[in-house]
Structures are given as C-alpha cells and as structure tokens.
Design a protein around this motif. Sequence first.
Motif, PDB file in Angstrom:
ATOM      1  N   UNK A 241      35.315  51.908  47.614  1.00 43.43           N
ATOM      2  CA  UNK A 241      35.490  51.266  46.312  1.00 43.43           C
ATOM      3  C   UNK A 241      35.435  49.751  46.465  1.00 43.43           C
ATOM      4  N   UNK A 242      34.793  49.102  45.492  1.00 42.51           N
ATOM      5  CA  UNK A 242      34.613  47.649  45.479  1.00 42.51           C
ATOM      6  C   UNK A 242      35.232  47.088  44.202  1.00 42.51           C
ATOM      7  N   UNK A 243      35.903  45.940  44.319  1.00 39.59           N
ATOM      8  CA  UNK A 243      36.476  45.285  43.138  1.00 39.59           C
ATOM      9  C   UNK A 243      36.149  43.807  43.147  1.00 39.59           C
ATOM     10  N   UNK A 244      36.167  43.238  41.967  1.00 38.77           N
ATOM     11  CA  UNK A 244      36.114  41.792  41.784  1.00 38.77           C
ATOM     12  C   UNK A 244      37.495  41.328  41.352  1.00 38.77           C
ATOM     13  N   UNK A 245      37.892  40.137  41.796  1.00 39.99           N
ATOM     14  CA  UNK A 245      39.194  39.592  41.399  1.00 39.99           C
ATOM     15  C   UNK A 245      38.959  38.173  40.899  1.00 39.99           C
ATOM     16  N   UNK A 246      39.019  37.998  39.588  1.00 46.69           N
ATOM     17  CA  UNK A 246      38.778  36.697  38.969  1.00 46.69           C
ATOM     18  C   UNK A 246      37.478  36.714  38.183  1.00 46.69           C
ATOM     19  N   UNK A 247      37.506  36.120  36.983  1.00 47.49           N
ATOM     20  CA  UNK A 247      36.337  36.144  36.096  1.00 47.49           C
ATOM     21  C   UNK A 247      35.968  34.734  35.644  1.00 47.49           C
ATOM     22  N   UNK A 248      36.174  33.773  36.539  1.00 44.47           N
ATOM     23  CA  UNK A 248      35.640  32.440  36.277  1.00 44.47           C
ATOM     24  C   UNK A 248      34.157  32.424  36.618  1.00 44.47           C
ATOM     25  N   UNK A 249      33.627  31.235  36.799  1.00 47.68           N
ATOM     26  CA  UNK A 249      32.193  31.138  37.077  1.00 47.68           C
ATOM     27  C   UNK A 249      31.825  31.833  38.387  1.00 47.68           C
ATOM     28  N   UNK A 250      32.697  31.716  39.403  1.00 49.20           N
ATOM     29  CA  UNK A 250      32.439  32.382  40.677  1.00 49.20           C
ATOM     30  C   UNK A 250      32.457  33.899  40.507  1.00 49.20           C
ATOM     31  N   UNK A 251      33.412  34.400  39.749  1.00 47.02           N
ATOM     32  CA  UNK A 251      33.487  35.839  39.538  1.00 47.02           C
ATOM     33  C   UNK A 251      32.288  36.371  38.783  1.00 47.02           C
TER      34      UNK A 251
ATOM     35  N   UNK B 236      35.349  47.534  39.748  1.00 45.90           N
ATOM     36  CA  UNK B 236      36.568  47.261  38.995  1.00 45.90           C
ATOM     37  C   UNK B 236      36.795  45.761  38.992  1.00 45.90           C
ATOM     38  N   UNK B 237      37.126  45.217  37.842  1.00 44.74           N
ATOM     39  CA  UNK B 237      37.400  43.793  37.705  1.00 44.74           C
ATOM     40  C   UNK B 237      38.883  43.592  37.427  1.00 44.74           C
ATOM     41  N   UNK B 238      39.536  42.784  38.256  1.00 43.79           N
ATOM     42  CA  UNK B 238      40.910  42.349  38.003  1.00 43.79           C
ATOM     43  C   UNK B 238      40.852  40.949  37.394  1.00 43.79           C
ATOM     44  N   UNK B 239      41.431  40.768  36.229  1.00 47.84           N
ATOM     45  CA  UNK B 239      41.381  39.471  35.555  1.00 47.84           C
ATOM     46  C   UNK B 239      42.541  39.389  34.575  1.00 47.84           C
TER      47      UNK B 239
ATOM     48  N   UNK C  30      38.380  49.157  49.136  1.00 41.11           N
ATOM     49  CA  UNK C  30      37.937  48.829  50.492  1.00 41.11           C
ATOM     50  C   UNK C  30      37.639  47.341  50.618  1.00 41.11           C
ATOM     51  N   UNK C  31      36.945  46.787  49.610  1.00 36.45           N
ATOM     52  CA  UNK C  31      36.580  45.367  49.613  1.00 36.45           C
ATOM     53  C   UNK C  31      36.884  44.789  48.235  1.00 36.45           C
ATOM     54  N   UNK C  32      37.497  43.624  48.229  1.00 32.73           N
ATOM     55  CA  UNK C  32      37.719  42.876  46.985  1.00 32.73           C
ATOM     56  C   UNK C  32      37.005  41.539  47.116  1.00 32.73           C
ATOM     57  N   UNK C  33      36.045  41.294  46.211  1.00 35.16           N
ATOM     58  CA  UNK C  33      35.345  40.012  46.169  1.00 35.16           C
ATOM     59  C   UNK C  33      36.180  39.079  45.299  1.00 35.16           C
TER      60      UNK C  33
END
Length: 479
Positions: free
Chosen positions: A15-25, A54-57, A88-91
């Motif tokens: 499973x892969x997730x993103x953490x943060x929804x600014x410009x980098x996210x 999955x996006x954490x924001x 497994x990985x959070x970007x």
Amino acid sequence: MRVSQLEAIVASGGRIALWGWGREGRAAYGVLRGRQSTAAGAASAGADATLPLTLFCNEGEAAEARALADPALSIETDASAERLGAFDVVVKSPGISPYGPEAVAAAARGTRFIGGTAIWFAEHPEARTLCVTGTKGKSTTSALLAHLLRSAGLRTALAGNIGMPLLELVDGQAEAWVVELSSYQTRDVAGSGTRPGVAVVTNLFPEHLDWHGSEERYVADKLALVTEAAPRIAVLNAADNRLAALDGQLPSSTLRWFGRADGWHLRDDALYRGAEHVLDTRGLPLPGRHNRGNLCAVLAALDAFGLDAAALAPHAASFQPLPHRLQVLGTCEGTTWVNDSISTTPHATLAALDLYRERRVALLVGGHDRGVDWSEFAAAMARQAPAVVVTMGRNGARIRDLLAPVAAAGAFQLLEAEDLERAVALASDALGGEGVMLLSPGAPSFGQYRDYTQRGRHFAALGGFDPAAISDIPGIGIA
C-alpha cells in the motif's frame, strides 16, 4: 525509489500513501498518476487512474482533493501512527517532519517515508545536477547559478525548494539541473541512491529546530547532502566553522572551497579567484557582503561543473535580484522601505542591519517561535544597534526580554507590537519621516501569514506600495 518500484509494491499487495496536499503533494500525485505533474495535470487527473492511493491531509485540503473525483484515491484526515503504519511507503511533503511521534511510530512498524525529491533523483540518475543548500543564501545562490549557466548557453532547470517541486519537471530535459534543497529535503537526496554532481553548502546557522527537534539534528540533516549523498564535488564555505571542519572528512568527494585565499573570495569589494583579480563587485545587483559571498559560491560551483567561471562572472551584472530579500520597495514620506521578509534567522537580520549600518533604521523583528537562540543578536545590539527595534509575533516578547537590558542603557528605542500593522505604525512614528523601515523578522511567518511572500506583500501594502508589483522569483523552470 522510482515510480516503477512503487507500482511494483502495489502489484505485490503493498500500500502507498501521500501525506500532505500542498504543491509538493499535488506534484507527487500527478507523477503517480502517470503524467507530467504540473498543477493543471494534477487537477485534471482522476477517473482513468488505476494505482490505488490514500491521501492524508487536513480538512481544507480534503475538499480540494475530493473534487478530483478520483475513484482510486482514498482521503483521510487522521494521520495517526496506526493509520500511517498500515502503509508500506508514504510519500511525504517536505514540511511534515519525520521526527514527529506519528511518523516515528509508523516507521518503527516498517513504514518507509520518502519525499518527491527522492523520487525525482531516482528517476534521473544521469542528470547533471548542481544542488544548493545552506541556512541562508541558498535561493539567491541557486538563482544566480542558473542565470550564469544560461549565460553560458546551457539549457538549465531551476527547481526545488526555490518554488517549483522537482516532480513538476519529471519529464523535462535540461543540460544542467540547479536544485535548491531545504534541510527538509537533503536526506531525500542521500536516500535516493543517486550521487549529485556538484553540491554547494553556503553556511550553517540554527534554524527549523521545531521540525528537526534539535540543533545537532538540524546540522546533521543539512550536511547529509555532502556527508551521505557523496557528491562528486562538494563546494563549501571556508569561512563557516562547521563546514571548514569537514576538510578531510569527505573521502568520496572532491572538495572545492570558497571564501579563502586559494579559491573564490572577496578583498573588500574586489572579487578574486586565488591571486587573480576578476572584477569589482560594486554596482552588482547583490546587496550586502553576504550576497557577494553567494557569488563566490556560484563561481566555485561553475568551475566545479567544468566551465570558465571567470569568463561568466561579468554576467552577474544582469542578474535580477529575488523578491523579499533586502528588496527596496521605494521611499514614502522620507522613509525608505526595505522588504527582507525572507529573513527567518537572527543571523540574517544582522546581515541586513550591516547593509544599513550608516543609516537611521527602524527594525521590525519577530514571528513564529522555533526556539532559536537570540542571545547573539542581543549581544550585537549592544555593539551596534539600529535607532529603533520593534518586536512582534509569537516570539516577540522573548526577543524583547533579551533586548530590554541593552535598550535600557540607551543603545536604541525598544517597542513592542501585537502584529505587523501595529509594528509599522510604531516604527513610522519613531522615525519621524527620516530613515529606513526595515522588515527583517529573523523568524518564520507561520501563524499569521501563509508564508514569507504574503508577509512581504502585506508590508508593501502598509507602506503604500503595490503588493502585486512584488514579483515572483524569476527564472524558475527550464530555459
């Protein structure tokens, strides 16, 4: 870690997730959706996407992300250790500290945290990179470096912490990549498995202590660009004690020094390469001796890149200075207004004061409290102080307490304000229409402003100047 590796993790049940929804996210989201990650691309991506994410924001960002109508994107607003640990990985976006309790606990469960910078470097192992970091001066150094590379006829990218995430240029083509890195991003390079070509470190002062947790960790994270990423050539400031101590400590890198007699250095206003006089720096659009020191860093990096830096040095005269960095807005009713909103450390504020040491100055200081020590600043005020100091922001009271004994001795007038608008009013009255109104806060803007740009524009408006006329950073992108 390459995008294909992330896809392989999902293909094998991970499973892969993103953490943060600014410009980098948003840039990372666009790349993981298999398209060039521009802001427009991220906004249009969605229905055809297949990689589950999955996006954490936060709540405000969640509404924007839901508007994408991406059926393969799950959105959560509770970035707890338990939830993060399920991946497994959070970007992670750069502003989110890996040293927070949630991230530390998730990492202990096996979650790997990476940033978009790490993905870009893994995707571009052959790129000719010039990476720039340092507590202060990294943006000017990066922009000036890109300017002189373009003056040499090279198609050059300017990206990173300076205002454009590298992943927005994931499909871009350039002969030289100038990458500004904050202390939040340097370990991404070290962990990418790709060696930078040239790495420049301008200086080291305590900063971002709330993110890093301690000064020691801040220094270690900052220096990871040269101590762990093992650049082919490391360009370091010999005048900085912490950097000078690295002499002989980087066996995997060739060392080049600036700020000392056998390299690029200054003698008063004259620029030298070793014993060779190159040019007079008076008249260059680089206010302050510290900015001319940045020029030395740039020229040393150009030499390291294989170019004739001495031949390119005169092109510094056509450099466009960056906004919010000792930016003279103009004169209003006898007072010169100077916007140095980028100043987020006491050392930067002292450099600004040095530039105006012959003028009558009202200095506006204070902002978000990162726990930085202001005692050296207070000691400097005892030796050479402006006419007026107005403290403001969350750390304003702490700064004022340090300065009060010095001000009581008659060194300067000390005032306190609840916000920037009140600080400007008090400073204007104290100056009486004569001198310099200097915004050089020595602290971040968090809390009251989105960023230093918004703070600088508010300052301009308070002086009667057009905030829209404060330009964005020139030269970002590929040209």
